[in-house]
Design an enzyme around this catalytic site. Structure first.
Site, PDB file in Angstrom:
ATOM      1  N   HIS A   1     -20.587 -13.983-105.077  1.00 54.06           N
ATOM      2  CA  HIS A   1     -21.933 -13.615-104.623  1.00 54.06           C
ATOM      3  C   HIS A   1     -22.584 -12.600-105.549  1.00 54.06           C
ATOM      4  O   HIS A   1     -23.773 -12.353-105.464  1.00 54.06           O
ATOM      5  CB  HIS A   1     -21.882 -13.069-103.189  1.00 54.06           C
ATOM      6  CG  HIS A   1     -21.429 -14.109-102.214  1.00 54.06           C
ATOM      7  ND1 HIS A   1     -20.153 -14.146-101.719  1.00 54.06           N
ATOM      8  CD2 HIS A   1     -22.070 -15.179-101.693  1.00 54.06           C
ATOM      9  CE1 HIS A   1     -20.042 -15.191-100.909  1.00 54.06           C
ATOM     10  NE2 HIS A   1     -21.181 -15.829-100.873  1.00 54.06           N
TER      11      HIS A   1
ATOM     12  N   TRP B   1     -23.064 -24.919 -87.168  1.00 49.81           N
ATOM     13  CA  TRP B   1     -24.282 -25.052 -87.961  1.00 49.81           C
ATOM     14  C   TRP B   1     -25.113 -26.257 -87.530  1.00 49.81           C
ATOM     15  O   TRP B   1     -25.897 -26.808 -88.299  1.00 49.81           O
ATOM     16  CB  TRP B   1     -23.936 -25.086 -89.456  1.00 49.81           C
ATOM     17  CG  TRP B   1     -23.307 -23.785 -89.884  1.00 49.81           C
ATOM     18  CD1 TRP B   1     -23.288 -22.620 -89.155  1.00 49.81           C
ATOM     19  CD2 TRP B   1     -22.603 -23.499 -91.095  1.00 49.81           C
ATOM     20  NE1 TRP B   1     -22.614 -21.638 -89.852  1.00 49.81           N
ATOM     21  CE2 TRP B   1     -22.184 -22.147 -91.042  1.00 49.81           C
ATOM     22  CE3 TRP B   1     -22.286 -24.250 -92.237  1.00 49.81           C
ATOM     23  CZ2 TRP B   1     -21.471 -21.539 -92.075  1.00 49.81           C
ATOM     24  CZ3 TRP B   1     -21.570 -23.651 -93.270  1.00 49.81           C
ATOM     25  CH2 TRP B   1     -21.173 -22.307 -93.186  1.00 49.81           C
TER      26      TRP B   1
ATOM     27  N   LYS C   1     -23.976 -12.091 -90.177  1.00 53.41           N
ATOM     28  CA  LYS C   1     -24.573 -12.888 -89.111  1.00 53.41           C
ATOM     29  C   LYS C   1     -25.016 -12.022 -87.936  1.00 53.41           C
ATOM     30  O   LYS C   1     -24.326 -11.087 -87.554  1.00 53.41           O
ATOM     31  CB  LYS C   1     -23.572 -13.921 -88.602  1.00 53.41           C
ATOM     32  CG  LYS C   1     -23.010 -14.753 -89.707  1.00 53.41           C
ATOM     33  CD  LYS C   1     -23.547 -16.153 -89.708  1.00 53.41           C
ATOM     34  CE  LYS C   1     -23.210 -16.795 -91.039  1.00 53.41           C
ATOM     35  NZ  LYS C   1     -23.369 -18.211 -91.087  1.00 53.41           N
TER      36      LYS C   1
HETATM   37  N1  GLN Z   1     -16.342 -26.410 -99.902  1.00 57.04           N
HETATM   38  C1  GLN Z   1     -17.555 -25.667 -99.710  1.00 57.04           C
HETATM   39  C2  GLN Z   1     -18.100 -25.268-101.063  1.00 57.04           C
HETATM   40  O1  GLN Z   1     -17.348 -25.053-101.959  1.00 57.04           O
HETATM   41  C3  GLN Z   1     -17.304 -24.430 -98.893  1.00 57.04           C
HETATM   42  C4  GLN Z   1     -18.575 -23.668 -98.659  1.00 57.04           C
HETATM   43  C5  GLN Z   1     -18.443 -22.462 -97.751  1.00 57.04           C
HETATM   44  O2  GLN Z   1     -17.432 -21.824 -97.668  1.00 57.04           O
HETATM   45  N2  GLN Z   1     -19.472 -22.117 -97.054  1.00 57.04           N
HETATM   46  O3  GLN Z   1     -19.311 -25.117-101.232  1.00 57.04           O
END
Ligand code: GLN
Ligand code: ZN
Length: 760
Positions: free
Chosen positions: A700, A567, A119
């Site tokens: 990721h 957000w 970020k």
């Molecule tokens: N509960 C959300 C998901 O599994 C958490 C997302 C996140 O940590 N940004 O997508």
């Protein structure tokens, strides 16, 4: 030429997300390079033209950026990572020669990992982290940038003001691969910029902007001294007029450090930083950021004029935005639905186009050149500001009364030991229980159903049924995998904040108000305009559908108060902590309803708690107090036998370990795999005594982890965490993954847990 009216930076994604579409087209099909190049050119041209015709006399221009400005700087300085160097130049289409190396750095390829992304200061915009080492040398790859500048100057003359990330900020944002300090390169980087500046000047440029937001944070005096010397060199390197721009905090330190160096102007943020600026002695031009560049509210033009007039008595001033307009949507005019549904609230808003107009009006008024139309604009602003301040829409008596009655006790559960005992007997869980973070793949079918529902092609009942079928499928798959604590998969949620904001009063959502989050990704943050409350249950029926299908516990799944603020565009007429408590009370009601429906585990996600952490250390304790307080308020009414979970997705939270512990969640899942479980060390040192699930699968990365990898991560976890407190889960939600890799990876994860149970 001096500057009277400008903005600190420009958005790049396009009012209709044109750049997003062109980028994604190019990534799918490399033969569309020409279209990508011309899209970026057209967007910058249009923006410059519109800003100039709206009355600005100088417009920031950061080159045609194809992903992120920090990454642009890395490319410009010839320091894209070593690993992408073998990717061939792209030598036609009007794109920079380095473009394929640039995208490989940002996004990775099937063979190469992407660079880290994180970020940008305390915003929700992400930049690509520069990767340096002790042996890094800079070598200018500036032909694309210089050509872009020449093209812009050709069209708009000296009103075009190129922008670069300043040397201090660039290095402060970098990470090194060898443990050396990126700031060791400071002198060398200044020398490189000094070579670049005359080349920019040659393109007919008059002003050059260097963004140094790092200068609003605490800086070591030795480093500041080096920065001062560096800027002296830059000022002498060419005939360019240098503007040093800070934002997101107080600009005085920058002025103090750099005045008298030959820098000719300072851009400061007086919305999020002070307007006193004691170090400004009126020598340099001051670009005063009175128009909020990162929130959507109309400027109080009278108040702004007063600030400007006060400063104008001390020296030359220009009007500007507090930061780049990258952080706000383009244009309020398009929100026709919003205007129909919330005609009053719309009058209180200003997006990018409207903010540019505000700057222009203020600048003319300041110079005593206000036109009749400007006088009307000032009057309209006065009316809107007064209407908002008095509006009953922002005030809900019941919410206020309830918030006033909050006591410290409302933020406390019974001691951990008592809760643990109650939960042990209520929940029949094996050691090292396995679970996931909440979402499962958001497949093409889910998105298609949502799109059809939005367009009216299917009705609410059909859409609901499609989502319920999806929940059933997700439950069946989790049972097959042998996971211990299940989730319903969140198919009905487009976005974890937007989903709740649409069901809460005090929030509104937009249709077209997209803001770039990273690369081609955009978000449409909802707007909190009034007191927040929950008219009815938001998630209970989804929980029930899932729980009815299985004997294993299903987690109730909520988004925490801090993330709900981080957000969104927040109201600026009351402290953030007040808004956070209102959201917390709404969540408390939801948790009570979930518990009444039988939920034994409830997860309240707070992935953004770190992101809002103030940039200056001195401001952090106050933030942490309300942030932690609101989470505790949301969760404290859960009975002892109900297990409260939370989730955070970043790993460098060593500095926040006490905060995590203060949240008092029974179990916290955190990102850990990518950083080799460094988090665990910190936990151990802090004597952490709550449940924890360090992610053992880096979701990721686009591949299935090897069994040995996950086994190793889990055994590392067992070395530092009491086995009775350890959970086994991935790093984050799975909504961006496909089913094949999800199933295969979770099989690996479950098997790792089963093996470890035998040992533990
Ligand atoms: N509960 C959300 C998901 O599994 C958490 C997302 C996140 O940590 N940004 O997508
Ligand atoms: Zn996450």
């Amino acid at each position: 030429m001096t500057i009277h009216a400008t903005i600190a930076g420009v958005p790049r994604i396009g009012p209709d997300r044109e750049l997003k579409k062109a980028l994604e087209g190019y990534w799918k099909d490399n033969s569309t390079g020409r279209h990508l190049a011309s899209t970026a050119t057209l967007l910058t041209n249009n923006y410059t033209d519109a800003a100039l015709s709206a009355g600005l006399d100088s417009v920031a221009f950061s080159g045609r950026s194809f992903y992120d400005a920090t990454l642009d700087t890395s490319a410009l300085l010839g320091v894209l990572p070593e690993r992408v160097q073998d990717i061939a130049d792209h030598d036609n289409d009007g794109l920079p020669a380095f473009i394929d190396r640039y995208f490989a750095t940002a996004r990775g390829t099937s063979e190469l990992p992407a660079s880290a992304m994180t970020k940008w200061f305390d915003t929700n915009y992400h930049y690509i982290v520069p990767e340096l080492s002790a042996s890094t040398t800079f070598s200018l790859e500036d032909s694309a940038f210089l050509q872009d500048i020449a093209d812009q100057v050709n069209r708009a003359g000296t009103a075009v003001r190129p922008v670069l990330v300043g040397p201090l900020t660039y290095l402060s944002l970098a990470r090194t691969t060898d443990g050396s300090s990126a700031l060791d390169h400071l002198d060398e980087l200044f020398a490189t910029y000094a070579r670049l500046l005359p080349r920019i000047a040659d393109r007919g440029v008059e002003w050059l902007q260097l963004d140094e937001p790092t200068l609003v944070t605490e800086i070591d005096p030795d480093v500041l001294e080096k920065v001062r010397t560096g800027y002296k060199k830059l000022a002498a390197a060419s005939n360019l007029k240098l503007l040093v721009q800070t934002y997101f905090g107080d600009g005085d330190q920058a002025i103090k450090a750099l005045s008298g160096t030959g820098v000719q102007a300072f851009g400061v943020d007086v919305v999020y930083g002070g307007a006193e600026l004691p170090s400004w002695n009126g020598e340099e031009l001051l670009l005063v950021g009175v128009v909020d560049g990162r929130n959507v509210w109309r400027t109080d033009l009278d108040a702004a004029l007063e600030t400007l007039r006060g400063l104008a008595e001390r020296g030359p001033v220009a009007v500007s935005t507090s930061c780049s307009l990258l952080h706000v949507p383009y244009n309020l005019d398009r929100e026709t639905r919003l205007r129909a549904e919330h005609p009053d609230v719309v009058e209180w808003l200003a997006f990018g186009t409207e903010k540019i107009q505000e700057v222009a009006v203020l600048s003319r008024a300041l110079r005593g050149e206000a036109t009749d139309a400007d006088e009307q604009a000032l009057e309209a602003s006065r009316k809107a500001i007064a209407a908002r301040a008095e509006s009953p829409l922002t005030h809900n008596a019941e919410v206020r009364k309830r918030a006033e009655a909050i006591t410290e006790a409302d933020r406390h559960r019974d001691p951990v030991a008592q809760r643990r005992e109650a939960q042990l007997s209520a929940l029949d869980l094996p050691p090292l229980p396995t679970t996931t973070i909440g979402s499962f793949p958001q497949t093409q079918e889910i998105r298609a159903a949502r799109a059809k529902f939005r367009k009216g092609d299917i009705d609410a009942a059909a859409y609901d049924q499609a989502m319920k079928d999806e929940v059933a499928d997700v439950i069946r798959r989790q049972e097959q995998l042998g996971l211990d604590v299940l989730v319903h998969g969140e198919p009905e949620r487009n976005d974890m904040v937007q989903y709740f904001s649409e069901q809460l009063e005090g929030y509104l959502s937009t249709e077209f108000a997209w803001v770039q989050s990273y690369g081609s990704r955009c978000v449409r943050p909802p707007i909190i305009f009034g007191d927040v409350h929950r008219p009815e249950a938001m998630t209970v029926s989804w929980y029930q559908v899932a729980q009815d299908l299985t004997d294993k516990p299903v987690k109730g799944m909520l988004t925490g108060p801090v993330t709900m603020l981080a957000w969104s565009f927040v109201r600026d007429d009351q402290p953030l902590g007040t808004t956070a408590d209102q959201v917390a009370l709404a969540l408390q009601d939801e948790i009570d309803d979930l518990v009444a429906a039988g939920a034994q585990i409830i997860q309240v996600d707070e992935p953004a708690i770190r992101e809002l952490l103030p940039l200056r250390k001195e401001d952090q304790p106050e933030y942490l107090e309300w942030a932690v307080g609101s989470f505790r308020l949301a969760t404290a009414s859960a009975p002892n036998e109900v297990q409260v979970h939370t989730h955070m997705c970043y790993s460098e939270f060593n500095e926040l370990i006490d905060t995590v512990s203060n949240l008092d969640a029974d179990v916290t899942s955190i990102e850990a795999a990518r950083n080799g479980m460094q988090v665990l060390e910190a936990l151990k040192d802090a004597g952490y005594e709550l449940g924890v699930g360090p992610g053992v699968w880096d979701i990721h990365s686009p591949r299935v982890p090897a069994q040995s990898e996950v086994d190793d991560l889990l055994s590392a976890a067992l070395d530092s965490v009491d086995p009775r407190l350890l959970w086994v889960n991935p790093d984050c939600g799975l909504k961006t993954r496909g089913w094949d890799e999800t199933t295969a990876s979770l099989e690996v994860l479950v098997s790792a847990a089963h093996k470890a149970r035998v040992r533990a």
